[in-house]
Design a protein around this motif. Sequence first.
Motif, PDB file in Angstrom:
ATOM      1  N   LEU A   1       0.811  -1.210   0.000  1.00 43.51           N
ATOM      2  CA  LEU A   1       0.000   0.000   0.000  1.00 43.51           C
ATOM      3  C   LEU A   1       0.847   1.264   0.000  1.00 43.51           C
ATOM      4  N   THR A   2       2.150   1.122   0.118  1.00 38.26           N
ATOM      5  CA  THR A   2       3.007   2.287   0.294  1.00 38.26           C
ATOM      6  C   THR A   2       3.097   3.162  -0.958  1.00 38.26           C
ATOM      7  N   ASP A   3       2.704   2.641  -2.108  1.00 40.34           N
ATOM      8  CA  ASP A   3       2.714   3.461  -3.323  1.00 40.34           C
ATOM      9  C   ASP A   3       1.295   3.843  -3.738  1.00 40.34           C
ATOM     10  N   LYS A   4       0.343   3.763  -2.779  1.00 42.34           N
ATOM     11  CA  LYS A   4      -1.052   4.085  -3.057  1.00 42.34           C
ATOM     12  C   LYS A   4      -1.473   5.322  -2.263  1.00 42.34           C
ATOM     13  N   GLN A   5      -2.665   5.813  -2.578  1.00 45.05           N
ATOM     14  CA  GLN A   5      -3.247   6.891  -1.796  1.00 45.05           C
ATOM     15  C   GLN A   5      -4.744   6.657  -1.680  1.00 45.05           C
TER      16      GLN A   5
ATOM     17  N   HIS B   1      -9.747   9.406  11.923  1.00 46.57           N
ATOM     18  CA  HIS B   1      -8.441   8.772  11.856  1.00 46.57           C
ATOM     19  C   HIS B   1      -8.394   7.874  10.623  1.00 46.57           C
ATOM     20  N   ILE B   2      -7.377   8.053   9.800  1.00 50.20           N
ATOM     21  CA  ILE B   2      -7.225   7.276   8.576  1.00 50.20           C
ATOM     22  C   ILE B   2      -6.061   6.317   8.771  1.00 50.20           C
ATOM     23  N   GLY B   3      -6.296   5.052   8.441  1.00 56.13           N
ATOM     24  CA  GLY B   3      -5.230   4.081   8.629  1.00 56.13           C
ATOM     25  C   GLY B   3      -5.475   2.820   7.834  1.00 56.13           C
ATOM     26  N   VAL B   4      -4.723   1.789   8.165  1.00 53.31           N
ATOM     27  CA  VAL B   4      -4.846   0.487   7.511  1.00 53.31           C
ATOM     28  C   VAL B   4      -5.015  -0.581   8.589  1.00 53.31           C
TER      29      VAL B   4
ATOM     30  N   ILE C   1      -2.363   6.300   9.989  1.00 56.62           N
ATOM     31  CA  ILE C   1      -1.499   7.036   9.057  1.00 56.62           C
ATOM     32  C   ILE C   1      -1.606   8.532   9.308  1.00 56.62           C
ATOM     33  N   ALA C   2      -2.818   8.997   9.602  1.00 55.67           N
ATOM     34  CA  ALA C   2      -3.026  10.421   9.870  1.00 55.67           C
ATOM     35  C   ALA C   2      -4.366  10.607  10.545  1.00 55.67           C
ATOM     36  N   GLU C   3      -4.541  11.766  11.178  1.00 49.24           N
ATOM     37  CA  GLU C   3      -5.852  12.171  11.659  1.00 49.24           C
ATOM     38  C   GLU C   3      -6.138  13.553  11.102  1.00 49.24           C
TER      39      GLU C   3
ATOM     40  N   ILE D   1      -7.129  13.920   0.699  1.00 50.33           N
ATOM     41  CA  ILE D   1      -6.294  13.060  -0.146  1.00 50.33           C
ATOM     42  C   ILE D   1      -5.043  12.735   0.654  1.00 50.33           C
ATOM     43  N   LEU D   2      -4.806  11.445   0.865  1.00 58.26           N
ATOM     44  CA  LEU D   2      -3.727  11.041   1.762  1.00 58.26           C
ATOM     45  C   LEU D   2      -2.870   9.938   1.138  1.00 58.26           C
ATOM     46  N   PRO D   3      -1.574  10.178   0.948  1.00 58.92           N
ATOM     47  CA  PRO D   3      -0.670   9.107   0.509  1.00 58.92           C
ATOM     48  C   PRO D   3      -0.495   8.085   1.633  1.00 58.92           C
ATOM     49  N   LEU D   4      -0.306   6.831   1.258  1.00 55.48           N
ATOM     50  CA  LEU D   4      -0.121   5.760   2.239  1.00 55.48           C
ATOM     51  C   LEU D   4       1.332   5.313   2.313  1.00 55.48           C
TER      52      LEU D   4
END
Length: 238
Positions: A170-174, A189-192, A205-207, A220-223
């Motif tokens: 997922l590191t090259d996704k958003q 909160h956005i995460g995996v 990953i972020a809030e 829009i958040l890069p992962l």
Amino acid sequence: VTSSSAELMWNAYEMAVSYALKVSTTPLTSPSTQTGNVFDQTVYFKPYALTGLTPSTDYYFYVSSDCGGGEQSGWSAAGEFHTQCPAVSLPYTQTFETGTDFNSCWIRQFVAMGSWETTPNATTYTPQLTTTAHQSAQGVSLYAYYDSDGLDQRTVKSWVATPALNTTTLTDKQVSFWMYCNDVRAKIHIGVMADPYDDSSFEEIAETHVSSASLWEEVILPLNTVTNASAKHIALMV
């Protein structure tokens, strides 16, 4: 639970010799006389790993204990579970703007903590479709609750998670989505997640929060900072 397997667990007399286990895609009104159309065998340990299941399907299971000496317990009430959908290909889009039911491939959960004056129920706290919409007729509502009287705290957090994503990383996704809240203090909160049913597997990953109340804003958040390689679900949590 995965798309093709489930780990079944039950409470029973600990000295039981074995267990009769029946699994069916339809509820059994009389497990003692009806046959499980998926699985109908004697097993000797619990939990029991059931494999070869069909994705996105409802299952019901029933257990009876053999206590030895010809003693057999009654049959349990039905345990229920729903297998996950197969992994989806990317790019993947879900708007939730149409339809009368929550997309069955998405996982929606809540966790309640602390003591309560009333018992939390899934209808109230599980993420639901709502008429607050970005473009069309509806969206998804996430509910969080916190209360403290100085001696006790009562908390609810809830989340939605995508189906498993068919990707090696997922590191090259958003991820992108639109969010709305009537209070700028409320955070999302956005995460995996590796296990979308277990909040302890959530890697944040972020809030973020809206900058203006009661207005839709795009996120829009890069992962690229994901560290858990086994996490294949993107999740939004409040």
